[in-house]
Motif scaffolding. Structure first.
Motif, PDB file in Angstrom:
ATOM      1  N   LYS A  33       0.849  -1.197   0.000  1.00 39.52           N
ATOM      2  CA  LYS A  33       0.000   0.000   0.000  1.00 39.52           C
ATOM      3  C   LYS A  33       0.877   1.237   0.000  1.00 39.52           C
ATOM      4  CE  LYS A  33      -3.730  -2.473   0.739  1.00 39.52           C
ATOM      5  NZ  LYS A  33      -4.740  -2.695  -0.237  1.00 39.52           N
ATOM      6  N   ILE A  34       0.360   2.291  -0.591  1.00 37.49           N
ATOM      7  CA  ILE A  34       1.072   3.563  -0.628  1.00 37.49           C
ATOM      8  C   ILE A  34       0.257   4.569   0.168  1.00 37.49           C
ATOM      9  CG2 ILE A  34       1.941   5.404  -2.106  1.00 37.49           C
ATOM     10  CD1 ILE A  34       2.130   3.317  -4.342  1.00 37.49           C
ATOM     11  N   PRO A  35       0.833   5.119   1.259  1.00 35.89           N
ATOM     12  CA  PRO A  35       0.107   6.106   2.056  1.00 35.89           C
ATOM     13  C   PRO A  35      -0.212   7.354   1.231  1.00 35.89           C
ATOM     14  CG  PRO A  35       2.006   5.284   3.271  1.00 35.89           C
ATOM     15  CD  PRO A  35       2.123   4.772   1.863  1.00 35.89           C
ATOM     16  N   ALA A  36      -1.344   7.954   1.514  1.00 31.30           N
ATOM     17  CA  ALA A  36      -1.765   9.165   0.800  1.00 31.30           C
ATOM     18  C   ALA A  36      -0.760  10.293   1.011  1.00 31.30           C
ATOM     19  CB  ALA A  36      -3.159   9.583   1.256  1.00 31.30           C
ATOM     20  N   ASP A  37      -0.157  10.345   2.208  1.00 28.39           N
ATOM     21  CA  ASP A  37       0.847  11.383   2.490  1.00 28.39           C
ATOM     22  C   ASP A  37       2.045  11.265   1.565  1.00 28.39           C
ATOM     23  OD1 ASP A  37      -0.828  12.132   4.535  1.00 28.39           O
ATOM     24  OD2 ASP A  37       0.307  11.036   6.073  1.00 28.39           O
ATOM     25  N   GLU A  38       2.420  10.025   1.216  1.00 27.61           N
ATOM     26  CA  GLU A  38       3.555   9.824   0.314  1.00 27.61           C
ATOM     27  C   GLU A  38       3.259  10.378  -1.075  1.00 27.61           C
ATOM     28  OE1 GLU A  38       6.714   8.666   0.440  1.00 27.61           O
ATOM     29  OE2 GLU A  38       6.465   8.686   2.617  1.00 27.61           O
ATOM     30  N   LEU A  39       2.044  10.203  -1.535  1.00 28.38           N
ATOM     31  CA  LEU A  39       1.691  10.740  -2.855  1.00 28.38           C
ATOM     32  C   LEU A  39       1.714  12.257  -2.846  1.00 28.38           C
ATOM     33  CD1 LEU A  39      -1.223   8.389  -3.967  1.00 28.38           C
ATOM     34  CD2 LEU A  39       1.189   8.255  -4.561  1.00 28.38           C
ATOM     35  N   ARG A  40       1.193  12.849  -1.758  1.00 27.41           N
ATOM     36  CA  ARG A  40       1.219  14.320  -1.645  1.00 27.41           C
ATOM     37  C   ARG A  40       2.657  14.833  -1.576  1.00 27.41           C
ATOM     38  NH1 ARG A  40      -1.910  13.869   2.636  1.00 27.41           N
ATOM     39  NH2 ARG A  40      -4.017  13.341   2.083  1.00 27.41           N
ATOM     40  N   ALA A  41       3.504  14.144  -0.813  1.00 23.27           N
ATOM     41  CA  ALA A  41       4.905  14.561  -0.687  1.00 23.27           C
ATOM     42  C   ALA A  41       5.621  14.457  -2.039  1.00 23.27           C
ATOM     43  CB  ALA A  41       5.610  13.704   0.357  1.00 23.27           C
ATOM     44  N   TYR A  42       5.325  13.411  -2.794  1.00 23.87           N
ATOM     45  CA  TYR A  42       5.931  13.246  -4.124  1.00 23.87           C
ATOM     46  C   TYR A  42       5.518  14.398  -5.045  1.00 23.87           C
ATOM     47  CZ  TYR A  42       6.799  11.399  -8.790  1.00 23.87           C
ATOM     48  OH  TYR A  42       7.207  11.249 -10.084  1.00 23.87           O
ATOM     49  N   ILE A  43       4.253  14.761  -5.014  1.00 26.28           N
ATOM     50  CA  ILE A  43       3.776  15.874  -5.850  1.00 26.28           C
ATOM     51  C   ILE A  43       4.433  17.182  -5.412  1.00 26.28           C
ATOM     52  CG2 ILE A  43       1.743  17.260  -6.414  1.00 26.28           C
ATOM     53  CD1 ILE A  43       0.150  14.620  -6.299  1.00 26.28           C
ATOM     54  N   ASP A  44       4.570  17.391  -4.097  1.00 30.12           N
ATOM     55  CA  ASP A  44       5.231  18.605  -3.597  1.00 30.12           C
ATOM     56  C   ASP A  44       6.688  18.660  -4.041  1.00 30.12           C
ATOM     57  OD1 ASP A  44       2.874  19.389  -2.408  1.00 30.12           O
ATOM     58  OD2 ASP A  44       3.423  18.621  -0.411  1.00 30.12           O
ATOM     59  N   ARG A  45       7.392  17.525  -4.027  1.00 28.76           N
ATOM     60  CA  ARG A  45       8.786  17.485  -4.490  1.00 28.76           C
ATOM     61  C   ARG A  45       8.866  17.813  -5.981  1.00 28.76           C
ATOM     62  NH1 ARG A  45       8.968  12.949  -1.147  1.00 28.76           N
ATOM     63  NH2 ARG A  45       8.838  11.522  -2.913  1.00 28.76           N
ATOM     64  N   LEU A  46       7.914  17.309  -6.758  1.00 25.38           N
ATOM     65  CA  LEU A  46       7.905  17.642  -8.195  1.00 25.38           C
ATOM     66  C   LEU A  46       7.672  19.133  -8.412  1.00 25.38           C
ATOM     67  CD1 LEU A  46       5.845  14.699  -9.750  1.00 25.38           C
ATOM     68  CD2 LEU A  46       8.314  15.085  -9.903  1.00 25.38           C
ATOM     69  N   ARG A  47       6.786  19.720  -7.633  1.00 29.67           N
ATOM     70  CA  ARG A  47       6.518  21.161  -7.761  1.00 29.67           C
ATOM     71  C   ARG A  47       7.754  21.975  -7.400  1.00 29.67           C
ATOM     72  NH1 ARG A  47       0.565  21.601  -5.016  1.00 29.67           N
ATOM     73  NH2 ARG A  47      -0.610  20.929  -6.835  1.00 29.67           N
ATOM     74  N   SER A  48       8.423  21.590  -6.310  1.00 29.07           N
ATOM     75  CA  SER A  48       9.611  22.351  -5.900  1.00 29.07           C
ATOM     76  C   SER A  48      10.736  22.219  -6.931  1.00 29.07           C
ATOM     77  CB  SER A  48      10.077  21.908  -4.520  1.00 29.07           C
ATOM     78  OG  SER A  48      10.544  20.578  -4.555  1.00 29.07           O
ATOM     79  N   LYS A  49      10.853  21.061  -7.594  1.00 32.63           N
ATOM     80  CA  LYS A  49      11.861  20.913  -8.643  1.00 32.63           C
ATOM     81  C   LYS A  49      11.561  21.823  -9.817  1.00 32.63           C
ATOM     82  CE  LYS A  49      13.273  16.126  -7.933  1.00 32.63           C
ATOM     83  NZ  LYS A  49      13.244  14.737  -8.489  1.00 32.63           N
ATOM     84  N   GLU A  50      10.290  21.953 -10.170  1.00 35.84           N
ATOM     85  CA  GLU A  50       9.925  22.814 -11.297  1.00 35.84           C
ATOM     86  C   GLU A  50      10.149  24.267 -10.968  1.00 35.84           C
ATOM     87  OE1 GLU A  50       5.970  22.043 -12.629  1.00 35.84           O
ATOM     88  OE2 GLU A  50       6.456  20.053 -13.390  1.00 35.84           O
ATOM     89  N   GLU A  51       9.911  24.650  -9.695  1.00 39.73           N
ATOM     90  CA  GLU A  51      10.114  26.033  -9.295  1.00 39.73           C
ATOM     91  C   GLU A  51      11.590  26.395  -9.264  1.00 39.73           C
ATOM     92  OE1 GLU A  51       8.137  26.461  -5.572  1.00 39.73           O
ATOM     93  OE2 GLU A  51       6.138  26.328  -6.455  1.00 39.73           O
TER      94      GLU A  51
END
Length: 126
Positions: free
Chosen positions: A106-124
């Motif tokens: 299982k993948i915790p929902a927090d992990e998916l949110r953290a992954y999306i946040d890391r992608l956003r910070s890389k783009e910024e």
């Protein structure tokens, strides 16, 4: 044997037992009703289950009713709109962490949110 004498019990003639045709299942036994209105396999027949109405409601552990706490691999891939193969690549590379509940991953929902946040910070940063 004398004329007119009947054959004894040992001389009874019975037809030979024929084998069942292939592919034909054994006939099912009929369900009998018990004294409590249930059938022998435990199901009620036409009567509501009294115990079903007496069950307590358990408070949900998740505050959001729309988002689960954990996702299966398939659900996580659908939520991120990527393939299952890509999810497995992210898990193998360590970009997303997972937990095991029994034999299922299982993948915790927090992990998916953290992954999306890391992608956003890389783009910024770019």
């Amino acid at each position: 044997m004398a004329a007119g004498a009947r054959p004894g019990p040992t001389a009874s003639i019975q037809p030979p037992e024929r084998p069942r045709p292939r592919g034909r299942p054994e006939p099912r036994a009929r369900l009998r009703r018990s004294a409590r209105g249930r059938t022998t396999d435990g199901r009620s027949r036409g009567q509501p289950d009294v115990r079903a109405n007496s069950r307590r409601e358990v408070a949900p552990t998740n505050t959001s009713s729309t988002e689960p706490l954990v996702y299966t691999i398939y659900e996580a891939a659908s939520a991120l709109r990527i393939s299952r193969t890509k999810i497995y690549e992210l898990l193998d590379s360590g970009e997303i962490d997972s937990i095991h509940i029994g034999r299922s991953r299982k993948i915790p929902a927090d992990e998916l949110r953290a992954y999306i946040d890391r992608l956003r910070s890389k783009e910024e940063d770019q």
